[in-house]
Design a protein around this motif. Structure first.
Motif, PDB file in Angstrom:
ATOM      1  N   PRO A 147       2.815   7.531  -1.596  1.00 46.00           N
ATOM      2  CA  PRO A 147       1.776   6.491  -1.519  1.00 46.00           C
ATOM      3  C   PRO A 147       1.960   5.475  -0.399  1.00 46.00           C
ATOM      4  O   PRO A 147       0.983   4.928   0.098  1.00 46.00           O
ATOM      5  N   SER A 148       3.198   5.201   0.015  1.00 45.14           N
ATOM      6  CA  SER A 148       3.410   4.193   1.063  1.00 45.14           C
ATOM      7  C   SER A 148       2.890   4.647   2.418  1.00 45.14           C
ATOM      8  O   SER A 148       2.585   3.816   3.279  1.00 45.14           O
ATOM      9  N   MET A 149       2.813   5.950   2.651  1.00 46.38           N
ATOM     10  CA  MET A 149       2.432   6.515   3.949  1.00 46.38           C
ATOM     11  C   MET A 149       3.268   5.903   5.071  1.00 46.38           C
ATOM     12  O   MET A 149       2.792   5.665   6.184  1.00 46.38           O
ATOM     13  N   ALA A 150       4.525   5.661   4.786  1.00 48.12           N
ATOM     14  CA  ALA A 150       5.451   5.120   5.778  1.00 48.12           C
ATOM     15  C   ALA A 150       6.304   6.256   6.320  1.00 48.12           C
ATOM     16  O   ALA A 150       7.081   6.861   5.578  1.00 48.12           O
ATOM     17  N   TYR A 151       6.155   6.534   7.611  1.00 47.58           N
ATOM     18  CA  TYR A 151       6.828   7.679   8.223  1.00 47.58           C
ATOM     19  C   TYR A 151       7.993   7.199   9.085  1.00 47.58           C
ATOM     20  O   TYR A 151       8.124   7.577  10.239  1.00 47.58           O
ATOM     21  N   THR A 152       8.786   6.300   8.531  1.00 42.61           N
ATOM     22  CA  THR A 152       9.972   5.791   9.198  1.00 42.61           C
ATOM     23  C   THR A 152      11.046   5.565   8.146  1.00 42.61           C
ATOM     24  O   THR A 152      10.774   5.564   6.951  1.00 42.61           O
ATOM     25  N   CYS A 153      12.259   5.340   8.612  1.00 40.19           N
ATOM     26  CA  CYS A 153      13.407   5.180   7.724  1.00 40.19           C
ATOM     27  C   CYS A 153      13.179   4.075   6.708  1.00 40.19           C
ATOM     28  O   CYS A 153      12.854   2.939   7.066  1.00 40.19           O
ATOM     29  N   GLY A 195       1.325   0.618   7.357  1.00 41.71           N
ATOM     30  CA  GLY A 195       2.139   0.072   6.283  1.00 41.71           C
ATOM     31  C   GLY A 195       2.678  -1.314   6.569  1.00 41.71           C
ATOM     32  O   GLY A 195       2.607  -2.209   5.721  1.00 41.71           O
ATOM     33  N   MET A 196       3.224  -1.545   7.769  1.00 42.14           N
ATOM     34  CA  MET A 196       3.782  -2.853   8.107  1.00 42.14           C
ATOM     35  C   MET A 196       2.682  -3.891   8.251  1.00 42.14           C
ATOM     36  O   MET A 196       2.837  -5.049   7.838  1.00 42.14           O
ATOM     37  N   ALA A 218      -5.268   5.833  12.643  1.00 41.75           N
ATOM     38  CA  ALA A 218      -6.091   4.624  12.726  1.00 41.75           C
ATOM     39  C   ALA A 218      -7.232   4.656  11.719  1.00 41.75           C
ATOM     40  O   ALA A 218      -7.520   3.648  11.052  1.00 41.75           O
ATOM     41  N   GLU A 219      -7.887   5.799  11.595  1.00 42.23           N
ATOM     42  CA  GLU A 219      -9.006   5.906  10.657  1.00 42.23           C
ATOM     43  C   GLU A 219      -8.527   5.742   9.215  1.00 42.23           C
ATOM     44  O   GLU A 219      -9.154   5.053   8.415  1.00 42.23           O
ATOM     45  N   TRP A 220      -7.399   6.367   8.880  1.00 41.80           N
ATOM     46  CA  TRP A 220      -6.856   6.258   7.519  1.00 41.80           C
ATOM     47  C   TRP A 220      -6.466   4.818   7.233  1.00 41.80           C
ATOM     48  O   TRP A 220      -6.746   4.276   6.157  1.00 41.80           O
ATOM     49  N   ALA A 221      -5.786   4.178   8.199  1.00 39.67           N
ATOM     50  CA  ALA A 221      -5.300   2.812   7.999  1.00 39.67           C
ATOM     51  C   ALA A 221      -6.445   1.826   7.833  1.00 39.67           C
ATOM     52  O   ALA A 221      -6.393   0.932   6.975  1.00 39.67           O
ATOM     53  N   GLN A 222      -7.498   1.953   8.631  1.00 42.51           N
ATOM     54  CA  GLN A 222      -8.617   1.024   8.518  1.00 42.51           C
ATOM     55  C   GLN A 222      -9.288   1.128   7.153  1.00 42.51           C
ATOM     56  O   GLN A 222      -9.670   0.111   6.555  1.00 42.51           O
ATOM     57  N   LYS A 223      -9.411   2.340   6.647  1.00 39.08           N
ATOM     58  CA  LYS A 223      -9.986   2.508   5.308  1.00 39.08           C
ATOM     59  C   LYS A 223      -9.073   1.895   4.252  1.00 39.08           C
ATOM     60  O   LYS A 223      -9.543   1.227   3.309  1.00 39.08           O
ATOM     61  N   ALA A 224      -7.747   2.108   4.395  1.00 36.89           N
ATOM     62  CA  ALA A 224      -6.804   1.547   3.436  1.00 36.89           C
ATOM     63  C   ALA A 224      -6.840   0.026   3.455  1.00 36.89           C
ATOM     64  O   ALA A 224      -6.721  -0.627   2.404  1.00 36.89           O
ATOM     65  N   ILE A 225      -7.006  -0.556   4.633  1.00 38.29           N
ATOM     66  CA  ILE A 225      -7.096  -2.016   4.754  1.00 38.29           C
ATOM     67  C   ILE A 225      -8.336  -2.541   4.028  1.00 38.29           C
ATOM     68  O   ILE A 225      -8.269  -3.535   3.292  1.00 38.29           O
TER      69      ILE A 225
END
Length: 411
Positions: A147-153, A195-196, A218-225
């Motif tokens: 769910p976080s969609m965070a692709y970093t450590c 995420g950040m 970008a498209e996914w993030a804008q919708k999530a926002i």
């Protein structure tokens, strides 16, 4: 010599791996937890045409070689994948055998290998590299990242922490290192799925802009926002970080972007960020590094051709020196290597739990690329072949840093 024995010797396979081959041969214990199956002559042809990790990857991605059991465990047994441990007399015989195999069974690289065009790390070529890796399927990434969609450590407070708890902790650690407070302006370069950006807006009341070269992100993030009701504070743009026009940010976060920049471009990268942050503002640079400054920056053939085209990794000392020489005063640095191994283990489990859906979504070859990539990366952090460093710098306000006397984020 039978095929299973040939492959066992070439890979340096340990005692906990069983090998079998299409000619009916086998080697290694029957009860080994990992079983490597050489299914076709093409598997050895790939190895003969590209000895080392690239040949192994090609054979596995195409399905000519199968790993039955835990991929990470298998790679841990095959970590010395070379001919250098075999005595010269036997090595010559094996090379002769593989040479005949290649002649009789010529193979081309799988179509999943990428070839980019244009000047290395130009804007257009960087766009191609990012599209290759990220513009695949947001659904595919959701299955792997959670769910976080965070692709970093992530940063694990404890070994029992969940991946989501650890990703929240990572974002909050970055926020606290940057000293975020309500009303501040944050630029997040290489923002991924936002995420950040959303964490800064939701938890700290910060006005946050994120930029990414991936249109899908970008498209996914804008919708999530929008769905989170954060539109008044948060924004993600499909944009190269070099094209951000605003300046005077209170803080900049760069989480997992530096690996894509290229060693030769890093001085300009840090100059660009320095110009965008106001005096007294902070930069947090979070990236994968080499363990030292002695190794070449470019990645190996498998990662470069299948996963992160044009990716380059430098040592932590190089990052610190460049930030310092650009004008940032470096105030804190830490290595989160073990945390990335834990993060990758969680992503591996997520992929396995969604394997059938992932294959239907992106195809079996790409899913195999990811299984191999995640397992190999985890092993890299386990073995200290790669590290993850966070470096915090501040653009001085005259001679004032506006930093606390002691790091508040360590409490």
């Amino acid at each position: 010599m039978r095929l299973a024995n040939v492959f066992q010797r070439i890979t340096g396979g340990g005692g906990d791996v069983r090998f079998s081959a299409y000619d009916g041969s086998s080697a290694g214990p029957d009860d080994a937890p990992v079983h490597i199956e050489v299914r076709t002559p093409e598997a050895l042809s790939y190895l003969a045409s590209a000895p080392g990790e690239l040949g192994l990857a090609r054979a596995y991605v195409t399905g000519n070689l199968e790993i039955i059991g835990d991929a990470h465990g298998a790679l841990a047994q095959l970590s010395e994948f070379s001919l250098r441990e075999i005595p010269w007399a036997e090595r010559l015989g094996l090379l002769s055998f593989l040479g005949r195999t290649r002649i009789n069974n010529r193979v081309s690289p799988p179509p999943q290998e990428t070839r980019l065009h244009g000047l290395r790390h130009s804007k257009e070529r960087d766009r191609q590299a990012i599209a290759h890796h990220y513009d695949v399927s947001n659904q595919f990434y959701e299955w792997i990242l959670g769910p976080s969609m965070a692709y970093t450590c992530a940063v694990y407070p404890t070994l029992e922490s969940t991946l989501e708890e650890a990703q929240f902790a990572k974002h909050d650690l970055v926020a606290r290192k940057l000293g975020l407070r309500e009303g501040m302006r944050l630029l997040d370069v290489g923002c991924g799925w936002g995420g950040m950006v959303m964490h800064a807006a939701r938890e700290y009341g910060v006005r946050a802009i994120g930029v990414t070269l991936s249109r899908n992100q970008a498209e996914w993030a804008q919708k999530a926002i929008i769905d989170a009701g954060l539109s008044e504070l948060a924004e993600v743009r499909h944009l190269d970080y070099r094209d951000v026009r605003e300046t005077g940010f209170d803080a900049i976060s760069s989480i997992g972007l530096t690996e894509h920049i290229g060693k030769a471009k890093l001085p300009a990268y840090f100059r660009s960020l320095y110009a965008k942050v106001k005096p007294g503002g902070r930069l947090l640079n979070h990236c994968i590094t080499r363990p030292d400054n002695l190794q070449p920056a470019r990645t190996g053939g498998f990662i470069d051709r299948y996963v992160f085209p044009d990716g380059e990794l430098v040592g932590p000392g190089h990052i610190v020196s460049l930030m310092h020489d650009t004008g940032f005063e470096v105030r804190h640095e830490e290595n989160l290597r073990e945390h990335y191994a834990l993060t990758l283990a969680a992503w591996c489990r997520n992929l396995e739990s969604h394997w059938d859906e992932a294959v239907r979504e992106v195809g079996e070859a790409r899913a195999r690329v990811w299984r191999l990539y995640l397992a190999a990366s985890r092993l890299g952090f386990d073995r200290n072949n790669i590290q993850l460093h966070q470096v915090l710098g501040v653009r001085l306000d005259g001679v004032k840093s506006h930093m606390p006397l002691r790091p508040e984020w360590l409490g």
